[in-house]
Design a protein around this motif. Structure first.
Motif, short mmCIF file in Angstrom:
data_model
loop_
_atom_site.label_atom_id
_atom_site.label_comp_id
_atom_site.label_asym_id
_atom_site.label_seq_id
_atom_site.Cartn_x
_atom_site.Cartn_y
_atom_site.Cartn_z
N THR A 81 -6.70 0.04 -3.04
CA THR A 81 -5.63 0.99 -3.40
C THR A 81 -5.18 0.78 -4.84
OG1 THR A 81 -4.84 1.05 -1.11
CG2 THR A 81 -3.28 1.73 -2.83
N ILE B 116 0.84 -1.20 0.00
CA ILE B 116 0.00 0.00 0.00
C ILE B 116 0.87 1.25 0.00
CG2 ILE B 116 -1.68 1.32 1.34
CD1 ILE B 116 -2.80 -1.35 2.36
N LEU C 205 -1.82 7.27 1.74
CA LEU C 205 -1.74 5.81 1.69
C LEU C 205 -0.77 5.27 2.74
CD1 LEU C 205 -1.88 5.21 -2.17
CD2 LEU C 205 -3.68 4.82 -0.47
#
Length: 329
Positions: free
Chosen positions: A169, A40, A216
């Motif tokens: 994501t 991620i 993120l």
């Protein structure tokens, strides 16, 4: 016939869904969770480096800010865990937008040094502000993540949550790169002067990419906090930032799957060295792991400077262009 990329996506999804059923060892399940969290972070950094053309050595700081924000909200303000995960990434995003206006005006190695300095200051903050972060002793008392009456207190359950977050994501980044904003990012990466000449607001787009990468990283940090339920400063130092950059570079700059491949290689190699170095050199300390780690990746960067996926993708592009020419002929 279905597209090969769609088939590959289905196969990867099925493999990920089946892994917790095959892997029973909690140690290996933990490694898979770490790979998901790092993928991620590397995905956001991949947008910043591979598309916007900016380098950041401060991603571990954003990772830590998200983790500590979630932990402090849960332990001191008793916020529900899901609300903590929703709020915590906003802190590193806000800080990235505030400092990014000044940092992103720098070029090349000056930009890297500025983000490195930010990471060092943030790591010092985690160590020294003991009343807030717990300092070297750590922040304790973080509850397990719960959704209503369902508590995710096993690695298998948390595995699915982390990889669901990675899947979302990946989907978001794929849509972004195909959008006009994504094409503007690619133009900045190719030539910032040419992009500005075409009317692209490079400063604003670079700041947006920096904020996205911080968001993120903060999201991964908040997920990490509720998984380990204890936070210390050590996972958020310079070494982690260097590893995140290597994940993007080794996997392939400007590729969708490169960050995931890089996370698998980096985490796998780090775990292998942690086991192999004491076997080969029983008297060696942790610094020898870093030395071997560096040697291996210098060789990788010399042999594959554009990343592992780039040569294969370039060959596919050449084959596709050749088929197009044959069809047109």
């Amino acid at each position: 016939m279905p597209d090969r990329r769609q088939l590959l996506l289905v196969v990867i999804t099925l493999v990920i869904l089946c892994l917790p059923l095959i892997v029973q060892n909690t140690y290996f399940l933990g490694i898979l969770i770490v790979i998901g969290l790092y993928a991620i972070i590397a995905g956001g950094l991949g947008v910043l480096m591979g598309y916007a053309g900016q380098v950041s050595f401060g991603q571990a700081a954003f990772y830590g800010l998200g983790a500590y924000a979630a932990g402090i909200l849960a332990t001191r303000y008793h916020c529900p865990p899901l609300l903590c995960i929703a709020i915590a990434p906003l802190l590193p995003t806000l800080i990235a937008l505030l400092i990014g206006r000044s940092i992103l005006t720098l070029r090349e190695h000056y930009l890297a040094l500025a983000t490195l300095g930010f990471g060092i200051l943030t790591f010092a903050f985690f160590n020294e502000f003991t009343e807030l972060t717990g300092g070297p002793s750590g922040l304790t008392g973080i509850p397990y993540l719960s959704i209503g009456s369902f508590v995710l207190d096993t690695d298998r359950e948390y595995f699915y949550l982390v990889w669901l977050a990675f899947g979302l994501t990946l989907l978001g980044i794929a849509n972004l790169t195909k959008s006009p904003v994504g094409r503007a990012f690619k133009a900045i990466h190719s030539s910032e002067l040419a992009a500005e000449a075409c009317g692209i607001n490079c400063a604003s787009l670079k700041l947006q990419a920096f904020g996205l990468s911080a968001f993120l990283a903060g999201l991964a940090g908040s997920l990490y906090a509720f998984w380990v339920t204890f936070l210390g400063p050590s996972p958020f130092g310079f070494t982690a930032s260097m590893e995140f950059v290597l994940m993007v570079v080794v996997g392939g700059l400007g590729t969708l799957w490169g960050p995931l491949l890089g996370a698998v290689i980096i985490v796998g190699l780090a775990e292998f060295l942690r086991w192999a170095v004491p076997v080969v050199l029983p008297a060696a300390g942790g610094e020898f792991e870093i030395v071997f780690f560096g040697i291996i990746f210098v060789l990788i960067l010399l042999l594959r400077p554009q990343g592992i996926l780039i040569p294969a993708l370039n060959q596919k592009d050449r084959n596709r262009k050749m088929r197009d020419r044959q069809c047109s002929a």
